[in-house]
Design an enzyme around this catalytic site. Sequence first.
Site, short mmCIF file in Angstrom:
data_model
loop_
_atom_site.label_atom_id
_atom_site.label_comp_id
_atom_site.label_asym_id
_atom_site.label_seq_id
_atom_site.Cartn_x
_atom_site.Cartn_y
_atom_site.Cartn_z
CG PHE A 297 55.18 18.04 41.15
CD1 PHE A 297 56.46 18.52 40.87
CD2 PHE A 297 54.53 18.53 42.26
CE1 PHE A 297 57.07 19.45 41.71
CE2 PHE A 297 55.12 19.48 43.09
CZ PHE A 297 56.39 19.93 42.82
CB CYS A 298 58.08 15.36 43.11
SG CYS A 298 59.23 14.86 44.41
CB VAL A 299 57.41 10.63 44.22
CG1 VAL A 299 57.24 9.12 44.23
CG2 VAL A 299 58.53 11.04 45.16
#
Length: 566
Positions: A297-299
């Site tokens: 998720f995301c980074v």
Amino acid sequence: MSSDSGWAESAQQFQQVFGDSWSRALESFQGIGASADTAKPQVKFSPEKIQALQQQYMDQARELWTQGMQGAPKVEGDKRFSGESWAQNPVAAFSAASYLLNARTLMGLADAVDADAKTRARISFGVEQWVAAMAPSNFLAFNAEAQKKAIETKGESIAKGLQNLLHDIGQGHVSMTDESLFEVGHNVATTEGAVVFENELFQLIEYKPLTAKVHERPFLFIPPCINKFYILDLQPENSFVRYAVSQGQRTFVVSWRNADMSMAQTTWDDYVEDGAIEAISVVQQISGAEQINALGFCVGGTILSNALAVLAARGREPVASATFLTALIDFTDTGILDLFIDETSVKYREMEMGQGGLMKGKDLASTFSFLRPNDLVWNYVVGNYLKGETPPAFDLLYWNSDSTNLPGPFYAWYLRNMYLENNLIKPGKLTVCGEVIDLNQVTLPVYIYGSREDHIVPINSAYASTQVLPGEKRFVMGASGHIAGVINPPAKNKRSHWTRDDGQLPASLDAWLAGAQEHAGSWWTDWASWLQKHSGKLIAAPKTYGKGAKFKAIEPAPGRYVKQKA
């Protein structure tokens, strides 16, 4: 002072400044970019846009003057001035209307700058910050609602506002919610589980099964290290983690340590090798599965993509499928965050912390808040301090305020190689964990999700991952933004998501959308159906956490690391 005399004085002042306000605005802009040793302006304007903007300003100013002479001017379309107190006070209404006129004009001036897109965007961002800060609603002397409340409470709201201000100064950030009502592990991050492994970078949490049988391939969730993992485990009714467990997934989650000075030398390679790759290995050892499924998720998605590329370079395929939620892999379009990234700024970070140090969580949190200054900064300044209100309880905003530090070397490397140079999509350009990596070797099936209104990972950038990962792919677009689009449990039947059942992934998002279908409600069910196909057969759910003496339960979920404050 009476309302009539106050209006007369304001009108007189307006009449005095109206004639030269336009020229002063132009002079202010012409000073932008001038060097210290020359008066020659560096910023130029499009003559056509300036002429149109000037005429528009004059016309609207005359209309505002006419409205003011007839009574309180109309202020519509801005929630900061929507209360009755503004409409009932001619002085307040006029100040709000004048402000909005000047704000529109200043933003128009920024748009009229004759420069490249990035320079123009940076000027617009700076003007937006100044315009948001100067709103009359931010000052007690002009805020009609705050004044009315002060009178009605006999000054109690002002006293409470000062208490709120002192409290927020003490905690180091503006309160967006009543943080006293939340406790990690008590009423957020409550899904039952245990920490079964830990090292200097992360704790690994295994969750208690909610079904009699689980899929033979376990599921590993790698969250961003820039925030804490419990965004996907807030309350039972909106917990993505709990939902995965309820679908028969044997679920593990990485809980990153909140960096302190003992991690000041920690690098990107450390997060990939000793973080993501180590977590994958431990889940394999605990479950006995030859392959697992993973989600970034995301980074966390960027870290996962690096880990998969490193493993592929080593000839290993321990992950059967990967899910990328609002994750950047192709950094061609980084949206509004691109404003902060250039060679000079990255070099500064490298000099400041590239060889050691910390990127403070409160600084990162402030940056993200000022991307939406009216909603995430000044809204709370007005409510907390001018009106003396306690913000309502909101689990998502509590999480948003629970910031994390990042190791300086990790952060500086990430800025240069991802945001500035976009090296991840260049085959053979990056060496990570001692391996020259190439995403063309990452051939596993992937599920890619992007949120339509995401300002952190623009939807075009989320879709761009379909063009750089070569394996079987499914792309899904959800409504709303970076967080609200992801946290959308099926039971609430909110928002929509879009899929394309013919499996086509053309070069652009617009072309994909031309053949996509909209579905009411959450994308979670679509993802669960996709993941099930890659999860193997059902087997008896484990009755204990971990495995043997090596991976025994250390402490109950959510563990110690997530409770560490920045």
